[in-house]
Enzyme design. Structure first.
Site, PDB file in Angstrom:
ATOM      1  N   GLU A  60     -21.327 -25.857 -13.394  1.00  0.00           N
ATOM      2  CA  GLU A  60     -19.983 -25.725 -13.987  1.00  0.00           C
ATOM      3  C   GLU A  60     -19.400 -25.295 -12.525  1.00  0.00           C
ATOM      4  O   GLU A  60     -18.164 -25.458 -12.225  1.00  0.00           O
ATOM      5  CB  GLU A  60     -19.465 -24.898 -14.998  1.00  0.00           C
ATOM      6  N   HIS A 100     -18.056 -27.749 -10.154  1.00  0.00           N
ATOM      7  CA  HIS A 100     -16.809 -28.324 -10.405  1.00  0.00           C
ATOM      8  C   HIS A 100     -15.774 -27.380  -9.649  1.00  0.00           C
ATOM      9  O   HIS A 100     -14.866 -27.963  -8.997  1.00  0.00           O
ATOM     10  CB  HIS A 100     -16.572 -28.533 -11.890  1.00  0.00           C
ATOM     11  N   HIS A 115     -13.092 -28.642  -6.858  1.00  0.00           N
ATOM     12  CA  HIS A 115     -11.821 -28.211  -6.864  1.00  0.00           C
ATOM     13  C   HIS A 115     -11.274 -27.591  -5.597  1.00  0.00           C
ATOM     14  O   HIS A 115     -10.347 -28.176  -4.822  1.00  0.00           O
ATOM     15  CB  HIS A 115     -11.265 -27.354  -8.113  1.00  0.00           C
TER      16      HIS A 115
HETATM   17 ZN   LIG Z   1     -19.609 -31.208 -15.466  1.00  0.00          ZN
END
Ligand SMILES: [Zn+2]
Length: 230
Positions: free
Chosen positions: A96, A99, A103
């Site tokens: 996570e 991600h 970003h």
């Molecule tokens: Zn994912």
């Protein structure tokens, strides 16, 4: 008949993969991490190592409900992952954060995926309208000719398929970033690393199955609307 077969095949495949994923997580959740770090601590460490200081790590309810929210810049970890001190929790927490790193680095596939979210929503609504209309009074939607309905259905379904395919590089890249960081940081033993890698592999498989199911359904719609009907 064809659509039912496609749905059944991928429903079974989806069930098998998600079951395998659950079993892997259950197994790896029982192996305590030598470094004794929780998912929350792993996440905060990984974010700090990437110089990301504007992302918060939250605990959310549910199982496998973990996700990164780019709208409010939060890494949301399920209770098991947030408090868990094991290889499975490490894998999910780092994924996570992967991600969040995407970003922060304006990773192209993530940007494209975010840009497609509204189009994906509209496409889903269009398909629902067509489905409901076809239940009442056949496929001749609002008096439109069959071919025009075909263009609408295939067009909308293409967007959903495109979205599920673009999800793949985003997911694989997040896992690669997670595993690279975990390895370089030396917070897991080689054995724990292998478990984290395996858990993430099965998580990625669920996205692969979803994308394949979408492609198969799209091919089916293309065939019934534009296939050779002699
Ligand atoms: Zn994912």
């Amino acid at each position: 008949m064809g659509i039912i077969l496609i749905v059944v095949v991928f429903a079974i495949l989806g069930y098998v993969v998600s079951n395998k994923l659950k079993n892997k997580f259950k197994k790896y959740s029982q192996v305590s991490l030598k470094a004794n770090l929780s998912g929350k601590e792993i996440a905060e460490l990984m974010l700090a190592d990437h110089n990301i200081h504007n992302v918060t790590v939250n605990c959310v309810e549910g199982q496998l409900s973990d996700h990164y929210n780019p709208m409010n810049k939060t890494v949301n970890l399920s209770t098991d992952v947030y408090y868990g001190r094991n290889a499975a929790a490490t894998a999910v927490a780092a994924h996570e954060c992967g991600h969040a790193v995407q970003h922060a680095n304006s990773y192209a596939w993530l940007k494209l995926r975010s840009a497609l979210v509204p189009i994906q929503n509209i496409s889903g609504k269009i398909l629902n309208v067509v489905l409901i209309a076809s239940l009442f009074g056949g496929i001749a939607l609002f008096g439109l000719p069959y071919e025009a309905v075909g263009v609408v259905v295939v067009g909308a379904y293409s967007m959903l398929t495109l979205f599920s395919v673009i999800t793949l590089p985003v997911e694989f890249d997040a896992s690669n970033r997670a595993l690279a960081w975990v390895k370089q940081r030396n917070i897991v033993t080689p054995e724990e690393y292998g478990m984290s890698k395996d858990a993430l592999k099965w998580a990625a498989m669920t996205y692969v199955v979803a994308a394949l199911a979408s492609m198969a359904t799209l091919a089916y719609y293309m065939f019934i609307f534009f296939g050779n009907r002699d």
